[in-house]
Design a protein around this motif. Sequence first.
Motif, PDB file in Angstrom:
ATOM      1  N   ILE A 161      36.981  36.618  39.243  1.00  0.00           N
ATOM      2  CA  ILE A 161      36.969  38.088  39.240  1.00  0.00           C
ATOM      3  C   ILE A 161      38.370  38.615  39.518  1.00  0.00           C
ATOM      4  O   ILE A 161      38.852  39.522  38.840  1.00  0.00           O
ATOM      5  CB  ILE A 161      35.969  38.648  40.289  1.00  0.00           C
ATOM      6  N   ILE A 190      40.477  41.037  37.124  1.00  0.00           N
ATOM      7  CA  ILE A 190      40.966  42.362  37.537  1.00  0.00           C
ATOM      8  C   ILE A 190      42.429  42.514  37.127  1.00  0.00           C
ATOM      9  O   ILE A 190      42.825  43.507  36.519  1.00  0.00           O
ATOM     10  CB  ILE A 190      40.802  42.562  39.060  1.00  0.00           C
ATOM     11  N   GLU A 211      32.431  33.812  39.655  1.00  0.00           N
ATOM     12  CA  GLU A 211      33.043  33.435  40.931  1.00  0.00           C
ATOM     13  C   GLU A 211      34.152  34.398  41.328  1.00  0.00           C
ATOM     14  O   GLU A 211      34.837  34.951  40.479  1.00  0.00           O
ATOM     15  CB  GLU A 211      33.644  32.015  40.818  1.00  0.00           C
ATOM     16  N   ARG A 212      34.359  34.554  42.636  1.00  0.00           N
ATOM     17  CA  ARG A 212      35.308  35.548  43.124  1.00  0.00           C
ATOM     18  C   ARG A 212      36.728  35.320  42.591  1.00  0.00           C
ATOM     19  O   ARG A 212      37.398  36.269  42.180  1.00  0.00           O
ATOM     20  CB  ARG A 212      35.330  35.568  44.651  1.00  0.00           C
TER      21      ARG A 212
END
Lengths: 580, 273
Positions: free
Chosen positions: A134, A138, A130-131
């Motif tokens: 992510i 990061i 899922e974003r």
Amino acid sequence: MDETTLKQSETAPEIAIEVNDLTFSYKADLENTAIEQINLSVPRGQFVVIMGPSGAGKSTLASSLNGLIPGFLKGRYRGEVLINGQKVKGREVSEMAREVGLVFQDFEAQLFSTNVNLEIAFGPENFHIERDEIVRRINKVLKTVKLEGFEKRQPATLSGGQKQRLAIGSVLASYPDIICMDEPTTDLDPIGKLGIFGIARELHESSKFTLLIVEHETEEALHADRLIIMKDGRILKDGNPDQILRDVSFTDEVGIMSLHIPSYFNRVLRINQENLPLDPEAGASMFQEKELVFSEEKYSEIIKREDDRDTSYGDTILTVKNLVHVYPNGNKAVDKISFSVREREFMAVLGHNGSGKTTLVKHFNALLAPTEGDVIIYGKNTRDHSIFEIGKDIGYVFQNPDHQIFADTVFDEVAFSPKIRGIGKDEIKERVHEALKAVDLVGYEEHDPFSLSKGERQRVAVASILSARPKIIVLDEPTTGLDYREQKKMMELIKQLNAMGHTIIMITHTMWVVSEYAHRVAVIRDGGIMMDDRTRNVFAEEDRLRESYLRTPHIVSLSNQVGKTVLSLDEMIACTGGSD
Amino acid sequence: MDMFLYMDVDSGLHRLDPRTKLILMFMSFTIAVMFMNIIILGSLLILVTVYGFSGRILSNLKRIRIVLMMITLFSLLIWTIARASDDKVFIFSLEGLFYGIMIALKTNAMIISGMVFLSTTKIEEIAEGLVKFRVPYRGAFAFATAIRLVPMIVATSYTIIQAQKSRGLDLDTGNILQKTRKYLPLMIPTFISVIRSTNIFSMALESKGFGYSNKRTNYLKLTMGAGDYFMLFLGALVLAAAIFIKVNPDIYRDFVRQFPWSEFSAGYYNWSI
């Protein structure tokens, strides 16, 4: 029965990597095995370094861990590789990426995104993360690989070390628990290397990761839990790095660089192997303990020889005056550099990636024109003469031999330069022979250059420059990508060329090469010259070198602690071992 | 050396959804292909340039200025000679010159439009935009990678040219034929280098999980905002106007009658100055 199965499913298997009787030959070369009968078991959390000369099968072993072998690189495969208890063969490389992160040597080719964030996001995206997650990953990865603040940068604009760190980060983002790096530091300057090893150690300390690094640098292997030495597709030794590296006669024989300190004490004291010190600090205390003496007399002989060498140089043949180079994008790569070189000097140019050293030397044969200032070669100002004319006096060997080679045979390749200069057939033959003799490739005339090893290709590239009989030879990192033996051979060749009267200017990252071969060192930093002196004088100032993230070889460090600066093992032995 | 065409500027044009920019690009292509009229194509070129100017990426055109200039020069020269015309002076004709101008405008408008798209859209956005248009992800990625490959090849060949120049290869003198012959052998190391790095590239791709499944999440968030709809509306308006005059022969004929020197399409062609 029930109890054991339950236990196994609760915790990940204790053995991260298991290799059983693995034998592999590449499709293109089925007769020869790249690796043979490899047996290996790596427990979770271990930090393993793999070393060995070129062609030992290190990369083959690395590629078999994430299924690139046999999925992508085909060939004959026998035996098995188990990752976290599961067979690799038959599984997709992309599926394995969740368990094994593989980092390649060539950092240019493995980065492809428009900015740092997207590069790191690529792996998790593939795994349908899922974003929001992510974004979290990061941030975490950026911290681990120390690239915070670089989020929006294009990978192409990063330095070599940063690129390789990003490559590691992009692999880490998929959260594999095994990280394998295949010669990650080969193309990096000392500061870049340090960054990679720093990350490796931190990953190791977090204990979750099993770490496998294929490396050339013997000194770095000391930090690993375990060292594996490979040669000709087999594992020769597998054990504690301290123990293996104390066995100097073994490392000498295999063809990896022996550690200076144990080599030295082994030769002057002949003490038991297990008592040999490994690093300069331990070496210095043993030096005192065993009451070794540093002979001033012998040392002044060395200095005397060096003074003689200095006076034997010819006229000034290369002058750089207030050189400034600004690239079209406004980047000032060289800032007011001035110096001169005399005939038959052997000069090394040191400095980190992006310090401006390649820009500087590209001015010497008029590949680049000065923005300000002048470069004068044998009385010719490069502003007023073409590359073709300047090229008669100066030859330039590019870093990657594959950017130079294009002929079908070694002969044609080496004959190219004289041919283009309109030299007669008989003389071309003579020159090619002479050049091939110098690089020790006589008999290879009809070989296809692309079928040769990297070391041999590098020598073909040098020969193709020599055949034009330049008086000055510029070499851009002539030893990169070569193993220790090949490096040594390359450097002996360059030394011989220097003795024959060629002036040598060489860019390099490899400190022992500088120490043992260069007469003079210029350290470039941020486009300016930070130090420019005899190698001995530069290497005496370890602290200042460290500011530029350059470290002297172990033997130099030891000598700096116990006496005067020596540049090689032989000098050290001459100065201290001669008493008995 | 900067390897990407993409210019990282924060402009309204950059913030547009890639789908919008893709559609606008195709709209400009449609108009360019539809007409053979100097005035209309000239206006299109101006429009496209203004569009690029708003994204502050026109400096990128410097990188392809030689291409643009060569196209202009060649179409002027070739058509001045090659175009059939009733009143030729020796082998040249004025009509041919105007035809050449028309072709040059058409080609340059399309190239600049493409350049504006590539300079303002990240490769990942292009790929994702294509996916949103239901192109399969692998196909979209392959397309985006091809775009990425071009500057890589240019950079490699640049290094190789330098290496060969250092060995005495004189690439600057001689006529076109001689120069071509000198450049040809340089293709070998260029291709070998490119093949080597694409091989590592594809291994690196798979090693990062590319192709794990057909479903994929995306870090980039693509959303069509008010600006997108506004730009699409503007684009549609221009395109509609263009189609309108194209399909109304009377209006178009009136327009052409005023500027007969500008028109070359069949049915309206009646060249005079």
